[in-house]
Design a protein around this motif. Structure first.
Motif, mmCIF file in Angstrom:
data_model
loop_
_atom_site.group_PDB
_atom_site.id
_atom_site.type_symbol
_atom_site.label_atom_id
_atom_site.label_comp_id
_atom_site.label_asym_id
_atom_site.label_seq_id
_atom_site.Cartn_x
_atom_site.Cartn_y
_atom_site.Cartn_z
ATOM 1 N N MET A 683 50.649 28.156 25.407
ATOM 2 C CA MET A 683 51.813 28.864 24.876
ATOM 3 C C MET A 683 51.883 30.279 25.438
ATOM 4 O O MET A 683 52.957 30.767 25.819
ATOM 5 N N ALA A 684 50.736 30.960 25.506
ATOM 6 C CA ALA A 684 50.716 32.328 26.011
ATOM 7 C C ALA A 684 51.074 32.380 27.486
ATOM 8 O O ALA A 684 51.782 33.301 27.932
ATOM 9 N N VAL A 685 50.600 31.416 28.268
ATOM 10 C CA VAL A 685 50.924 31.392 29.702
ATOM 11 C C VAL A 685 52.435 31.311 29.901
ATOM 12 O O VAL A 685 53.036 32.085 30.664
ATOM 13 N N SER A 686 53.071 30.355 29.228
ATOM 14 C CA SER A 686 54.502 30.156 29.395
ATOM 15 C C SER A 686 55.300 31.351 28.873
ATOM 16 O O SER A 686 56.264 31.793 29.508
ATOM 17 N N ALA A 687 54.886 31.900 27.732
ATOM 18 C CA ALA A 687 55.578 33.071 27.196
ATOM 19 C C ALA A 687 55.411 34.279 28.114
ATOM 20 O O ALA A 687 56.367 35.039 28.347
ATOM 21 N N GLY A 688 54.210 34.476 28.632
ATOM 22 C CA GLY A 688 53.979 35.579 29.555
ATOM 23 C C GLY A 688 54.826 35.461 30.807
ATOM 24 O O GLY A 688 55.330 36.466 31.333
ATOM 25 N N TYR A 689 55.005 34.238 31.280
ATOM 26 C CA TYR A 689 55.799 34.027 32.499
ATOM 27 C C TYR A 689 57.255 34.430 32.283
ATOM 28 O O TYR A 689 57.838 35.169 33.090
ATOM 29 N N VAL A 690 57.870 33.947 31.186
ATOM 30 C CA VAL A 690 59.288 34.242 30.993
ATOM 31 C C VAL A 690 59.498 35.727 30.697
ATOM 32 O O VAL A 690 60.495 36.321 31.144
ATOM 33 N N LEU A 691 58.571 36.365 29.997
ATOM 34 C CA LEU A 691 58.692 37.801 29.770
ATOM 35 C C LEU A 691 58.577 38.569 31.083
ATOM 36 O O LEU A 691 59.316 39.538 31.316
ATOM 37 N N ALA A 692 57.666 38.145 31.951
ATOM 38 C CA ALA A 692 57.517 38.812 33.246
ATOM 39 C C ALA A 692 58.770 38.656 34.094
ATOM 40 O O ALA A 692 59.203 39.605 34.771
ATOM 41 N N GLN A 693 59.364 37.473 34.069
ATOM 42 C CA GLN A 693 60.587 37.261 34.837
ATOM 43 C C GLN A 693 61.713 38.153 34.327
ATOM 44 O O GLN A 693 62.504 38.695 35.106
ATOM 45 N N ALA A 694 61.774 38.320 32.997
ATOM 46 C CA ALA A 694 62.811 39.192 32.438
ATOM 47 C C ALA A 694 62.590 40.641 32.854
ATOM 48 O O ALA A 694 63.533 41.351 33.232
ATOM 49 N N VAL A 695 61.347 41.093 32.796
ATOM 50 C CA VAL A 695 61.034 42.477 33.176
ATOM 51 C C VAL A 695 61.339 42.707 34.648
ATOM 52 O O VAL A 695 61.940 43.726 35.028
ATOM 53 N N LEU A 696 60.941 41.780 35.501
ATOM 54 C CA LEU A 696 61.181 41.941 36.934
ATOM 55 C C LEU A 696 62.670 41.920 37.262
ATOM 56 O O LEU A 696 63.123 42.628 38.168
ATOM 57 N N SER A 697 63.434 41.119 36.533
ATOM 58 C CA SER A 697 64.880 41.099 36.759
ATOM 59 C C SER A 697 65.515 42.436 36.402
ATOM 60 O O SER A 697 66.393 42.933 37.112
ATOM 61 N N LEU A 698 65.057 43.021 35.294
ATOM 62 C CA LEU A 698 65.565 44.339 34.922
ATOM 63 C C LEU A 698 65.125 45.406 35.915
ATOM 64 O O LEU A 698 65.908 46.275 36.298
ATOM 65 N N TYR A 699 63.880 45.328 36.332
ATOM 66 C CA TYR A 699 63.314 46.329 37.231
ATOM 67 C C TYR A 699 64.042 46.345 38.566
ATOM 68 O O TYR A 699 64.223 47.407 39.179
ATOM 69 N N LYS A 700 64.482 45.179 39.002
ATOM 70 C CA LYS A 700 65.160 45.066 40.295
ATOM 71 C C LYS A 700 66.450 45.876 40.324
ATOM 72 O O LYS A 700 66.852 46.395 41.375
ATOM 73 N N ASP A 701 67.112 46.005 39.172
ATOM 74 C CA ASP A 701 68.399 46.693 39.123
ATOM 75 C C ASP A 701 68.269 48.174 38.795
ATOM 76 O O ASP A 701 69.279 48.877 38.704
ATOM 77 N N VAL A 702 67.046 48.657 38.604
ATOM 78 C CA VAL A 702 66.852 50.074 38.288
ATOM 79 C C VAL A 702 66.819 50.871 39.593
ATOM 80 O O VAL A 702 66.115 50.486 40.544
ATOM 81 N N PRO A 703 67.535 51.969 39.687
ATOM 82 C CA PRO A 703 67.470 52.802 40.910
ATOM 83 C C PRO A 703 66.046 53.276 41.162
ATOM 84 O O PRO A 703 65.253 53.459 40.237
ATOM 85 N N SER A 704 65.733 53.487 42.424
ATOM 86 C CA SER A 704 64.361 53.819 42.798
ATOM 87 C C SER A 704 63.874 55.101 42.121
ATOM 88 O O SER A 704 62.714 55.218 41.745
#
Length: 874
Positions: A683-704
């Motif tokens: 459960m933790a592996v799968s939850a960690g994965y989707v949270l990481a994907q959400a964070v990385l998606s947000l991070y991609k759109d943040v100006p440098s």
């Protein structure tokens, strides 16, 4: 000099550029603010973690409620005085029983709390109707503002009824030393049952931090046991290369927990024994080896930085590069998650005098026998008439080593060691996640978030403490290390610059390390060993399916060894693991596992009857479940392999626990409860994965220019979420499982000094489960702390191959329960069983000290603080 001969010079500019990039990303904040923010975040954390949280003070309560001690009538008043053990007392609960519906009067039960000596007015008062009392399981809870000065202060609870005859429950004897009971001004030799609660505030939090700091020296022997052996093995095998600090810690942890049981198994087989002196000398040697190895690496790294000359290992510069690429942010964040988890785990047990429930008793028994004999015991007699190899001894060897190094008492040492292991499990979750997500974007971030979920969201493994499930906990920490090491040996990738001979040597060393982890897993928990085999089958099936679809292994992003080398690796690893575990495995197979595979039957014909949802959705478990399911869906949509591995793995585990559905033998080998409480890992592996994907998606759109500030915002949100989740975990443990009270310890010491050697002591039994009986109070620890066996014995008696032995214990235990109210019948039963002493602990149970004291067949030998020992007269 060729490029392959001097990789250090090739990587040096890249190391500098990464350092510079990291500095630029954090430069958006003023220097002072950058150093102040962590302190502000921690201050915020303490405010959130301590506000409005109520804990039960088990040691300060009196919860024996088998008797209706008095009946409140209209106009009568009952008073019970008590002393609060904790500051911040804010609630008291008592147990009443109003008349049946047809006899109920249209009135109230009035409850008042007074300060003693009596003040001008009650501190709190409330009215309860009979319907309200019945709706709350015959209990009333009087809540009031936290009393800041309640520590060691005396109070009085007053009860009156205008609702007819209301019974007050407690114990027909004076079992609570700090207080008295009275009705209408007449003192009674009884005590009402009550449960005290208090606010866990900043003061309590600082007390816990202070206790951890005072006990900080324990981390040195802990590191020598749970980290150093594994880390030294990793360095020897070169398996620590290209791993970040979290992965190394997870691997070292798993290897250490596996190595010590294997070493003790073989020294026991060879007739060699351990002692405090030899264990201390070994720990000192490990520390010296670690210092030497660290000095070598620092010297090599310094040469790399200053001269650009080659490192001792061509992969070392790549290793350092990998660590910097992962960023100190991930490592520091993982340490923060571990620290918060550790504080939470210790806060959970702040009111316990010993590890809870019945499993802790046989863990302590086996550990005591190891301490006394310096080896795995050859017999558990007289405490248990079962084969000593019928139970996995891995955890007990670890605990024995810890007690040798620290000289702590058994009950406190087990509690501390178990809680530290529970917190350290976040590193094994991190390792498992990064291993499953290998070569995938954001896998280290996913590992960090998975560690956060397992440490603070899911009720497991935190709730393991409530059962004393330390063996399964240790095994669940070993499993990710065994899995990661086996995959490393299967992958054909090797760092560039290694000669063929060194590559072959590293390959065989990695196989040996995987075998050590798997062998130690066998000794630590046979059910989790079965889980490990199922995981390998699930992983192999998914990789085979992907290979068929993609037609070539390179399409999976990983270069795998050929089929022949894969088969050789698996065969050699399995054979080596079995050989390493052979001293325990062979007799255990003969005496327990093989006979029981054909004898075990499912406890219920209903499929999946042991899957208990509160084991999954308590605390923030519901959030973890939703995130885990989302992670599976997102992973499948992104064509990742790990969701299918997890689904197949969990599916196999559920089938393994329900083989009775298909009429297969060995249905009880793995039960649904043991599977359910292990699901926190997938459960933790799968939850960690989707949270990481959400964070990385947000991070991609943040100006440098704003990414540094964005990371600080994420850190603040992470700390806030962690402490909010922690607030749900701290009060999670079930007070029903707390058998041991502080007053039981001096009574057990008296029994050891004054009861003749080998005499069996009766402890109040109760029907525990699985068709077995256990002791209901701290007296159950007598066999674990002394040479005296108890009746009933530790619940491991259910592993006996003698049905008559099990049936006699069960039948006699039930007879004790049935005759508890008849001292003469109890005396006849005990003399027939050659039991000459009776122990009634502070928690109490079916046995009554008042009835035994009034019988000529029993003589009181010890009575203090609500604990009694009686001799059965002949």
């Amino acid at each position: 000099m060729s490029a392959t001969a001097n990789p250090a010079s090739r990587h040096a500019p890249r190391l500098g550029s990464i350092h510079a990039a990291y500095n630029r990303q954090t430069a958006v904040l003023p220097n002072r603010l950058r150093y102040l923010l962590p302190a502000l975040l921690l201050l915020l954390a303490t405010q959130f973690i301590t506000g409005c949280m109520t804990l039960v003070d088990t040691e300060g309560s009196q919860e024996q409620r088998s008797d209706a001690i008095i009946t409140l009538t209209d106009g009568s008043e009952f008073r019970q005085t008590f002393t609060s053990r904790r500051a911040g007392m804010n609630r008291i609960e008592m147990w009443l029983r109003p008349p049946d519906g047809e006899n109920q009067a249209a009135g109230y039960v009035t409850a008042e709390l007074w300060r003693s000596p009596e003040g001008p007015a009650p501190l709190a008062e409330a009215l309860f109707t009979p319907a309200q009392i019945k709706a709350s399981a015959d209990s009333i809870s009087l809540s009031f503002p936290p009393q800041a000065d309640s520590e060691s202060s005396t109070y009085e609870l007053r009860l009156r009824s205008s609702a007819g005859d209301v019974k007050v429950f407690g114990r027909f004897e004076d079992v609570y030393g700090p207080g008295t009971a009275a009705q209408d001004g007449s003192f009674l030799l009884v005590d009402a049952a009550f449960r005290l609660a208090y606010q866990y505030d900043n003061r309590s939090f600082l007390e816990d931090i202070g206790q951890i700091l005072v006990s900080g020296w324990l981390f040195l022997p802990l590191a020598a046991i749970v980290l150093l052996p594994g880390w030294l093995l990793l360095v020897w095998g070169g398996a620590d290369r290209l791993l970040d600090a979290g992965e190394k810690t997870g691997m070292a942890l798993g290897l250490s927990l596996a190595t010590i049981p294997l070493v003790m198994a073989w020294t026991s087989f060879a007739g060699l024994t351990w002692s405090r002196r030899s264990v201390t000398a070994t720990a000192v040697l490990l520390v010296l080896l670690a210092v030497f190895q660290g000095w070598r690496r620092m010297r090599s790294t310094k040469r790399l930085q200053t001269t650009g000359s080659p490192a001792e290992d061509p992969a070392q510069s790549r290793d350092r590069l990998a660590w910097i690429r992962s960023g100190p942010t991930i490592t520091i964040s993982l340490i923060v998650v571990f620290t918060i988890t550790l504080v939470v785990r210790f806060a959970m047990v702040r009111d316990l005098s010993a590890a809870p429930w019945v499993d802790s008793v046989h863990h302590a028994l086996i550990t005591r026998l190891i301490l006394e004999g310096g080896a795995f015991p050859t017999s558990l007699a007289p405490a248990l008439q079962i084969d000593a190899t019928s139970y996995h001894p891995g955890f007990h060897s670890l605990l024995a080593a810890f007690l040798w190094l620290t000289d702590l008492s058994m009950e406190r040492g087990m509690l501390y060691f178990g809680q530290v292991l529970n917190a350290l499990s976040v590193f094994s979750v991190y390792l498992f996640t990064t291993t499953l997500l290998d070569k995938q974007r954001g896998r280290r971030l996913a590992g960090l978030l998975a560690a956060l979920v397992a440490g603070l969201f899911t009720p497991m493994p935190a709730y393991y403490t409530s059962w004393g499930r330390y063996t399964q906990l240790a095994a669940m920490i070993i499993l990710p290390a065994a899995f990661a090491l086996l995959l490393r040996s299967l992958r054909a990738e090797q760092p560039p610059g290694l000669s063929a001979s060194r590559a072959v040597a590293r390959y065989w060393k990695t196989i040996l390390l995987a075998a050590i982890a798997a062998g130690g897993l066998i000794l630590t928990h046979y059910r989790v060993t079965a889980f490990f085999v199922c995981l390998l089958l699930a992983y192999a099936a998914v990789q085979a399916a992907r290979w068929v679809v993609l037609r070539r292994s390179e399409g999976m992003g990983i270069r795998w060894a050929g089929a022949g080398r894969t088969a050789l690796t698996l065969a050699v690893t399995a054979a080596a693991a079995l050989v390493l575990a052979a001293p325990w495995l062979v007799p255990s197979l003969q005496g327990l596992l093989l006979p029981r595979l054909s004898a075990w039957i499912p406890p219920s014909a209903e499929p999946f009857s042991g899957v208990t949802w509160p084991y999954l959705n308590t605390a923030w478990g519901n959030y973890a479940i939703v995130l885990g399911l989302l992670g599976l869906v997102v992973g499948i949509l992104q064509r990742r392999a790990f969701p299918w591995v997890l689904v197949l793995w969990v599916g196999q585990l559920l089938l393994l626990a329900n083989m009775g559905m298909f009429g297969l033998p060995g249905s009880g080998f793995v039960n649904s409860i043991s599977v359910t409480i292990s699901l926190y890992l997938p459960m933790a592996v799968s939850a960690g994965y989707v949270l990481a994907q959400a964070v990385l998606s947000l991070y991609k759109d943040v100006p440098s220019r704003g990414r540094g500030a964005f990371r600080w915002l994420l850190a603040g949100v992470g700390v806030l979420v962690a402490v909010l989740a922690a607030r749900q975990l701290i009060p999670l443990l079930n007070p029903v499982t707390f058998l041991f009270r502080a007053a039981d310890r001096p009574a057990i010491e008296w029994a050891e000094a004054n009861i003749p050697q080998g005499e069996t002591v009766l402890v109040g039994p109760f029907a525990w489960g699985y068709g077995q009986y256990a002791g209901n109070d701290g007296g159950y620890w007598i066999s674990a702390l002394t040479q005296h066996p108890t009746f009933p014995p530790p619940v491991l008696y259910g592993l006996s191959n003698s049905p008559e032995y099990i049936q006699n214990i069960n039948a006699t235990s039930q007879q004790v329960i049935d005759s508890a109210g008849d001292p003469q019948a109890l005396h006849t039963l005990l003399t027939g069983q050659d039991i000459r002493y009776v122990f009634i602990g502070g928690r109490g149970g079916v046995l009554s000290a008042q009835l035994l004291r009034g019988s000529p067949s029993f003589a009181p030998r010890y009575a203090r603080d609500g604990v009694f020992i009686f001799e059965v007269l002949q």
